[in-house]
Design a protein around this motif. Structure first.
Motif, mmCIF file in Angstrom:
data_model
loop_
_atom_site.group_PDB
_atom_site.id
_atom_site.type_symbol
_atom_site.label_atom_id
_atom_site.label_comp_id
_atom_site.label_asym_id
_atom_site.label_seq_id
_atom_site.Cartn_x
_atom_site.Cartn_y
_atom_site.Cartn_z
ATOM 1 N N LYS A 30 0.834 -1.208 0.000
ATOM 2 C CA LYS A 30 0.000 0.000 0.000
ATOM 3 C C LYS A 30 0.873 1.265 0.000
ATOM 4 N N ALA A 31 1.948 1.216 0.788
ATOM 5 C CA ALA A 31 2.874 2.359 0.848
ATOM 6 C C ALA A 31 3.576 2.549 -0.488
ATOM 7 N N ALA A 32 3.995 1.437 -1.087
ATOM 8 C CA ALA A 32 4.734 1.507 -2.355
ATOM 9 C C ALA A 32 3.831 2.015 -3.483
ATOM 10 N N ARG A 33 2.568 1.621 -3.441
ATOM 11 C CA ARG A 33 1.629 2.017 -4.499
ATOM 12 C C ARG A 33 1.504 3.545 -4.620
ATOM 13 N N GLN A 34 1.697 4.226 -3.508
ATOM 14 C CA GLN A 34 1.566 5.684 -3.521
ATOM 15 C C GLN A 34 2.693 6.375 -4.283
ATOM 16 N N ASP A 69 12.892 5.921 1.601
ATOM 17 C CA ASP A 69 12.644 6.350 2.989
ATOM 18 C C ASP A 69 11.170 6.699 3.197
ATOM 19 N N GLU A 70 10.599 7.368 2.210
ATOM 20 C CA GLU A 70 9.180 7.739 2.307
ATOM 21 C C GLU A 70 8.293 6.492 2.344
ATOM 22 N N ILE A 71 8.655 5.496 1.533
ATOM 23 C CA ILE A 71 7.887 4.232 1.536
ATOM 24 C C ILE A 71 7.963 3.589 2.926
ATOM 25 N N ALA A 72 9.153 3.616 3.507
ATOM 26 C CA ALA A 72 9.328 3.038 4.852
ATOM 27 C C ALA A 72 8.453 3.748 5.873
ATOM 28 N N ASN A 73 8.396 5.064 5.776
ATOM 29 C CA ASN A 73 7.565 5.840 6.713
ATOM 30 C C ASN A 73 6.085 5.507 6.542
ATOM 31 N N ARG A 74 5.652 5.445 5.295
ATOM 32 C CA ARG A 74 4.235 5.144 5.023
ATOM 33 C C ARG A 74 3.886 3.737 5.502
ATOM 34 N N ALA A 75 4.799 2.821 5.293
ATOM 35 C CA ALA A 75 4.558 1.435 5.715
ATOM 36 C C ALA A 75 4.427 1.365 7.237
ATOM 37 N N LEU A 76 5.260 2.137 7.930
ATOM 38 C CA LEU A 76 5.185 2.165 9.392
ATOM 39 C C LEU A 76 3.851 2.763 9.857
ATOM 40 N N ALA A 77 3.434 3.825 9.185
ATOM 41 C CA ALA A 77 2.151 4.447 9.524
ATOM 42 C C ALA A 77 0.994 3.464 9.317
ATOM 43 N N GLU A 78 1.088 2.689 8.255
ATOM 44 C CA GLU A 78 0.055 1.667 7.989
ATOM 45 C C GLU A 78 0.041 0.616 9.096
ATOM 46 N N MET A 79 1.227 0.212 9.519
ATOM 47 C CA MET A 79 1.321 -0.792 10.581
ATOM 48 C C MET A 79 0.730 -0.275 11.878
ATOM 49 N N LYS A 80 0.997 0.997 12.157
ATOM 50 C CA LYS A 80 0.458 1.615 13.381
ATOM 51 C C LYS A 80 -1.068 1.661 13.307
ATOM 52 N N ALA A 81 -1.578 1.925 12.125
ATOM 53 C CA ALA A 81 -3.036 1.994 11.948
ATOM 54 C C ALA A 81 -3.668 0.617 12.143
ATOM 55 N N ILE A 82 -2.960 -0.412 11.733
ATOM 56 C CA ILE A 82 -3.496 -1.778 11.883
ATOM 57 C C ILE A 82 -3.556 -2.175 13.357
ATOM 58 N N LEU A 83 -2.504 -1.835 14.101
ATOM 59 C CA LEU A 83 -2.447 -2.266 15.518
ATOM 60 C C LEU A 83 -3.412 -1.487 16.399
#
Lengths: 83, 188
Positions: A30-34, A69-83
């Protein structure tokens, strides 16, 4: 008269490994798609990690490392949203 | 001898990077995600390591100016870890209570079940029932409230227009008829 080469030169890419214990595939995808409009992205689902390769062509405003780096940040934000 | 101009471009200063090693036995993974999330606007955050043994958190600055001193950032991150760990503990501790309150609210909204039944205790027996406030039924209370509200109307806002101006309009109409009669007599 020499013709100018119109072929775009591909810059060296950047590989980022997302540990599967911290990131899930959906979040990374999802992060990469952006960022698919800014770079060529390759997602590889390995055994212990999800590998994202970022390749930026010439005349693109952002370099591969910044996008990674931006993809990594977005992926982390997604993970936080899931938890 | 003339000095040569330096034609080599200055390389851009690389972003600062801090690595914080976190013990997952002390800080839960949820707390690490929470603390990392706080820094997303200032830094590029990346998690690595082993969630059972040690977690490595990399914080890379986005902008040198806003990032500040690396020690401060590390301290801030550790503070956030403590903050989120405590929050996590409170969430776990109050989970049952929260579930009960939400469940009671949902059941209470349906109006079928009294979710907070009054339990009789020994202390209740000592209370004189005459001292307790009299509670009327809902319709009675609503009617009493309405009558009180109508009584307290010094500006006569609640009085209908017809009632309020009935007397005035009658006197006006009488005066008009008298004038008409006068004019008819004068014509004759």
């Amino acid at each position: 008269m020499t013709l100018k080469s119109t072929a775009s030169r591909v810059q060296p890419g950047r590989l980022i490994r997302f540990n599967k214990k911290f990131y899930n595939r959906e979040s990374v995808a999802k992060a990469a798609r952006q960022f698919k409009g800014l770079a060529r992205l390759e997602i590889d689902d390995a055994r212990a990690s999800i590998n994202v390769s970022v390749f930026v062509k010439d005349k693109k405003p952002f370099d591969a490392s910044l996008i990674a780096d931006e993809i990594a940040n977005r992926a982390l934000a997604e993970m936080k949203a899931i938890l | 001898m003339t000095k040569r101009k330096n034609t080599v471009k200055k390389s851009q200063p690389e972003n600062k990077e801090i690595k914080v090693v976190v013990n997952p036995k002390i800080y839960p993974l949820e707390a690490i995600y929470g603390a990392a999330y706080v820094f997303l606007d200032r830094a590029y955050v990346f998690l690595d390591g082993d969630p059972d043994k040690k977690i490595i958190v990399s914080l890379k600055s986005k902008d040198e100016a806003s990032f500040g001193d690396s020690r401060e950032i590390k301290s801030e991150f550790l503070n956030e870890l403590v903050n989120y760990s405590l929050r996590q503990q409170i969430v776990k501790r109050n989970a049952k209570l929260r579930e009960y309150i939400v469940g009671a609210a949902l059941l209470g909204a349906s109006g079928e079940i009294n979710v907070f039944p009054v339990t009789e205790t020994e202390e209740d027996e000592d209370i004189n029932p005459e001292e307790l406030p009299v509670v009327e039924d809902e319709a009675g209370v609503a009617a009493a409230d309405q009558s009180e509200a109508w009584e307290e109307d010094p500006m006569q806002i609640a009085v209908p227009w017809e009632e309020k101006y009935a007397a005035d309009s009658a006197s006006v109409s009488n005066a008009e008829t008298a004038e008409k009669k006068k004019t008819q007599k004068a014509k004759k």
